[in-house]
Design a protein around this motif. Structure first.
Motif, PDB file in Angstrom:
ATOM      1  N   ARG A 153       4.637  -7.167  -1.033  1.00  0.00           N
ATOM      2  CA  ARG A 153       3.885  -6.087  -1.674  1.00  0.00           C
ATOM      3  C   ARG A 153       2.416  -6.414  -1.516  1.00  0.00           C
ATOM      4  O   ARG A 153       1.986  -7.503  -1.853  1.00  0.00           O
ATOM      5  CB  ARG A 153       4.291  -5.999  -3.143  1.00  0.00           C
ATOM      6  CG  ARG A 153       3.562  -4.957  -3.948  1.00  0.00           C
ATOM      7  CD  ARG A 153       4.143  -4.856  -5.362  1.00  0.00           C
ATOM      8  NE  ARG A 153       5.438  -4.217  -5.330  1.00  0.00           N
ATOM      9  CZ  ARG A 153       5.628  -2.907  -5.484  1.00  0.00           C
ATOM     10  NH1 ARG A 153       4.596  -2.113  -5.689  1.00  0.00           N
ATOM     11  NH2 ARG A 153       6.843  -2.400  -5.419  1.00  0.00           N
ATOM     12  N   GLU A 154       1.657  -5.441  -0.994  1.00  0.00           N
ATOM     13  CA  GLU A 154       0.236  -5.677  -0.731  1.00  0.00           C
ATOM     14  C   GLU A 154      -0.608  -4.513  -1.253  1.00  0.00           C
ATOM     15  O   GLU A 154      -0.608  -3.429  -0.663  1.00  0.00           O
ATOM     16  CB  GLU A 154       0.045  -5.836   0.780  1.00  0.00           C
ATOM     17  CG  GLU A 154      -1.346  -6.215   1.191  1.00  0.00           C
ATOM     18  CD  GLU A 154      -1.427  -6.421   2.698  1.00  0.00           C
ATOM     19  OE1 GLU A 154      -2.210  -5.678   3.341  1.00  0.00           O
ATOM     20  OE2 GLU A 154      -0.704  -7.280   3.217  1.00  0.00           O
ATOM     21  N   PRO A 155      -1.313  -4.720  -2.369  1.00  0.00           N
ATOM     22  CA  PRO A 155      -2.189  -3.653  -2.883  1.00  0.00           C
ATOM     23  C   PRO A 155      -3.354  -3.386  -1.930  1.00  0.00           C
ATOM     24  O   PRO A 155      -3.925  -4.311  -1.353  1.00  0.00           O
ATOM     25  CB  PRO A 155      -2.712  -4.216  -4.212  1.00  0.00           C
ATOM     26  CG  PRO A 155      -1.800  -5.348  -4.547  1.00  0.00           C
ATOM     27  CD  PRO A 155      -1.301  -5.887  -3.240  1.00  0.00           C
ATOM     28  N   ARG A 156      -3.632  -2.110  -1.749  1.00  0.00           N
ATOM     29  CA  ARG A 156      -4.768  -1.672  -0.943  1.00  0.00           C
ATOM     30  C   ARG A 156      -5.550  -0.665  -1.781  1.00  0.00           C
ATOM     31  O   ARG A 156      -5.106  -0.244  -2.833  1.00  0.00           O
ATOM     32  CB  ARG A 156      -4.292  -1.011   0.347  1.00  0.00           C
ATOM     33  CG  ARG A 156      -3.288  -1.839   1.143  1.00  0.00           C
ATOM     34  CD  ARG A 156      -3.839  -2.306   2.463  1.00  0.00           C
ATOM     35  NE  ARG A 156      -2.907  -3.144   3.174  1.00  0.00           N
ATOM     36  CZ  ARG A 156      -2.410  -2.855   4.366  1.00  0.00           C
ATOM     37  NH1 ARG A 156      -2.744  -1.745   4.980  1.00  0.00           N
ATOM     38  NH2 ARG A 156      -1.586  -3.692   4.954  1.00  0.00           N
ATOM     39  N   GLU A 157      -6.689  -0.233  -1.273  1.00  0.00           N
ATOM     40  CA  GLU A 157      -7.489   0.728  -2.023  1.00  0.00           C
ATOM     41  C   GLU A 157      -6.819   2.105  -1.994  1.00  0.00           C
ATOM     42  O   GLU A 157      -6.716   2.743  -0.948  1.00  0.00           O
ATOM     43  CB  GLU A 157      -8.898   0.823  -1.437  1.00  0.00           C
ATOM     44  CG  GLU A 157      -9.816   1.665  -2.298  1.00  0.00           C
ATOM     45  CD  GLU A 157     -11.259   1.611  -1.840  1.00  0.00           C
ATOM     46  OE1 GLU A 157     -11.975   2.589  -2.113  1.00  0.00           O
ATOM     47  OE2 GLU A 157     -11.654   0.603  -1.222  1.00  0.00           O
ATOM     48  N   GLY A 158      -6.290   2.550  -3.146  1.00  0.00           N
ATOM     49  CA  GLY A 158      -5.677   3.863  -3.267  1.00  0.00           C
ATOM     50  C   GLY A 158      -4.175   3.894  -3.044  1.00  0.00           C
ATOM     51  O   GLY A 158      -3.554   4.940  -3.229  1.00  0.00           O
ATOM     52  N   PHE A 159      -3.559   2.795  -2.644  1.00  0.00           N
ATOM     53  CA  PHE A 159      -2.114   2.747  -2.415  1.00  0.00           C
ATOM     54  C   PHE A 159      -1.673   1.289  -2.330  1.00  0.00           C
ATOM     55  O   PHE A 159      -2.499   0.377  -2.259  1.00  0.00           O
ATOM     56  CB  PHE A 159      -1.718   3.514  -1.150  1.00  0.00           C
ATOM     57  CG  PHE A 159      -2.304   2.966   0.128  1.00  0.00           C
ATOM     58  CD1 PHE A 159      -1.541   2.170   0.978  1.00  0.00           C
ATOM     59  CD2 PHE A 159      -3.613   3.248   0.503  1.00  0.00           C
ATOM     60  CE1 PHE A 159      -2.072   1.665   2.154  1.00  0.00           C
ATOM     61  CE2 PHE A 159      -4.149   2.748   1.678  1.00  0.00           C
ATOM     62  CZ  PHE A 159      -3.385   1.957   2.510  1.00  0.00           C
ATOM     63  N   THR A 160      -0.373   1.072  -2.360  1.00  0.00           N
ATOM     64  CA  THR A 160       0.207  -0.258  -2.213  1.00  0.00           C
ATOM     65  C   THR A 160       1.256  -0.198  -1.112  1.00  0.00           C
ATOM     66  O   THR A 160       2.110   0.690  -1.113  1.00  0.00           O
ATOM     67  CB  THR A 160       0.871  -0.719  -3.529  1.00  0.00           C
ATOM     68  OG1 THR A 160      -0.130  -0.766  -4.556  1.00  0.00           O
ATOM     69  CG2 THR A 160       1.514  -2.089  -3.380  1.00  0.00           C
ATOM     70  N   VAL A 161       1.199  -1.125  -0.169  1.00  0.00           N
ATOM     71  CA  VAL A 161       2.197  -1.183   0.892  1.00  0.00           C
ATOM     72  C   VAL A 161       3.309  -2.131   0.445  1.00  0.00           C
ATOM     73  O   VAL A 161       3.042  -3.249   0.004  1.00  0.00           O
ATOM     74  CB  VAL A 161       1.596  -1.664   2.227  1.00  0.00           C
ATOM     75  CG1 VAL A 161       2.670  -1.694   3.310  1.00  0.00           C
ATOM     76  CG2 VAL A 161       0.439  -0.772   2.647  1.00  0.00           C
ATOM     77  N   VAL A 162       4.551  -1.637   0.553  1.00  0.00           N
ATOM     78  CA  VAL A 162       5.710  -2.422   0.157  1.00  0.00           C
ATOM     79  C   VAL A 162       6.668  -2.508   1.344  1.00  0.00           C
ATOM     80  O   VAL A 162       7.003  -1.488   1.949  1.00  0.00           O
ATOM     81  CB  VAL A 162       6.427  -1.797  -1.067  1.00  0.00           C
ATOM     82  CG1 VAL A 162       7.593  -2.672  -1.509  1.00  0.00           C
ATOM     83  CG2 VAL A 162       5.449  -1.575  -2.211  1.00  0.00           C
ATOM     84  N   TRP A 163       7.089  -3.725   1.659  1.00  0.00           N
ATOM     85  CA  TRP A 163       8.041  -3.966   2.741  1.00  0.00           C
ATOM     86  C   TRP A 163       9.412  -4.189   2.133  1.00  0.00           C
ATOM     87  O   TRP A 163       9.572  -4.991   1.199  1.00  0.00           O
ATOM     88  CB  TRP A 163       7.643  -5.202   3.554  1.00  0.00           C
ATOM     89  CG  TRP A 163       6.477  -4.985   4.462  1.00  0.00           C
ATOM     90  CD1 TRP A 163       6.516  -4.739   5.794  1.00  0.00           C
ATOM     91  CD2 TRP A 163       5.085  -5.015   4.120  1.00  0.00           C
ATOM     92  NE1 TRP A 163       5.243  -4.613   6.304  1.00  0.00           N
ATOM     93  CE2 TRP A 163       4.343  -4.776   5.297  1.00  0.00           C
ATOM     94  CE3 TRP A 163       4.380  -5.209   2.929  1.00  0.00           C
ATOM     95  CZ2 TRP A 163       2.960  -4.740   5.330  1.00  0.00           C
ATOM     96  CZ3 TRP A 163       3.001  -5.165   2.945  1.00  0.00           C
ATOM     97  CH2 TRP A 163       2.310  -4.931   4.140  1.00  0.00           C
ATOM     98  N   TRP A 164      10.406  -3.484   2.656  1.00  0.00           N
ATOM     99  CA  TRP A 164      11.791  -3.594   2.219  1.00  0.00           C
ATOM    100  C   TRP A 164      12.652  -4.002   3.412  1.00  0.00           C
ATOM    101  O   TRP A 164      12.453  -3.498   4.515  1.00  0.00           O
ATOM    102  CB  TRP A 164      12.313  -2.246   1.712  1.00  0.00           C
ATOM    103  CG  TRP A 164      11.644  -1.742   0.473  1.00  0.00           C
ATOM    104  CD1 TRP A 164      10.505  -0.985   0.396  1.00  0.00           C
ATOM    105  CD2 TRP A 164      12.075  -1.939  -0.868  1.00  0.00           C
ATOM    106  NE1 TRP A 164      10.206  -0.705  -0.905  1.00  0.00           N
ATOM    107  CE2 TRP A 164      11.154  -1.278  -1.711  1.00  0.00           C
ATOM    108  CE3 TRP A 164      13.154  -2.608  -1.438  1.00  0.00           C
ATOM    109  CZ2 TRP A 164      11.290  -1.278  -3.093  1.00  0.00           C
ATOM    110  CZ3 TRP A 164      13.287  -2.604  -2.820  1.00  0.00           C
ATOM    111  CH2 TRP A 164      12.360  -1.941  -3.632  1.00  0.00           C
TER     112      TRP A 164
END
Length: 173
Positions: A153-164
C-alpha cells in the motif's frame, strides 16, 4: 492463473470508495499523478481495453500493444487488435508476447465489464483508491478477500495505490 505462456495478468484501475470507475464514459475525478501511474504501470506491456474505454481515450496509447474487446464483429480501429471476449484477448496477448522478456505482462485497463470478465484470469490487481464517492455508471467488481491478499500500500497525493495478489490454495475454497 497465468496465461499459457506463463505471463501474468494484472488488472490496473482507479476506483472510488463506492467502486465507481466511470460516469458517462468519463472518469469522475482529475488526478494527473494517477494517469502517470497508469502510464508507468502499463508501459511496454499488452493492454486490454473495452471498446468504450478505448474510444474514450480516443487513440491507442503509445508504448503498449492494445487489444480492444468488442462484440461488434465489424468494429476496427487503427493501431489496435480486436477480440470478442477476454479468453480470445488472452490468446492474442500470448501471441503478441511470444518471445518477449518474461517481465512483459498482460494489463487489463477497463472498463467495468472487462474488469468483471477478466477477474477470474487475473494474478494481480493494482488499484488506485480514490477517497470520494461520486455518482457513476461503471463500477469495479467486488472480489473476495479469501482469494486475494494485499501485499503493498503506497499513499500518493489524492489517492492510494494498493497491490493485491491472488491467493492460490489447494483444495476447496
Amino acid at each position: 492463473m497465468t496465461t499459457p505462456a506463463g505471463r501474468r495478468v494484472t488488472m490496473v484501475a482507479a476506483l472510488a470508495e463506492n467502486r465507481v470507475i466511470g460516469a458517462g464514459g468519463k472518469i469522475p475525478w482529475h488526478l494527473p499523478a494517477d494517469f502517470t501511474h497508469f502510464k508507468n504501470t502499463t508501459m511496454g506491456h499488452v493492454l486490454i481495453l473495452g471498446r468504450t474505454t478505448h474510444e474514450g481515450i480516443g487513440r491507442p496509447l503509445p508504448g503498449r500493444q492494445t487489444i480492444v474487446l468488442t462484440r461488434d464483429p465489424d468494429w476496427s480501429a487503427e493501431g489496435v487488435r480486436v477480440a470478442a471476449d477476454v479468453p480470445s484477448a488472452l490468446v492474442l496477448a500470448d501471441e503478441l508476447l511470444e518471445g518477449a522478456p518474461v517481465d512483459k505482462h498482460v494489463m487489463i485497463g477497463g472498463g467495468g465489464h472487462v474488469y468483471k470478465d477478466a477477474m477470474p484470469y487475473a494474478d494481480e490487481q493494482i488499484l488506485s483508491e480514490v477517497p470520494m464517492s461520486p455518482e457513476g455508471d461503471a463500477h469495479y467488481p467486488e472480489f473476495s478477500a479469501k482469494r486475494w491478499t494485499e501485499v503493498r500500500r503506497e499513499p500518493r497525493e489524492g489517492f492510494t495505490v494498493v497491490w493485491w495478489e491472488r491467493v492460490f490454495a489447494c483444495g476447496g475454497d
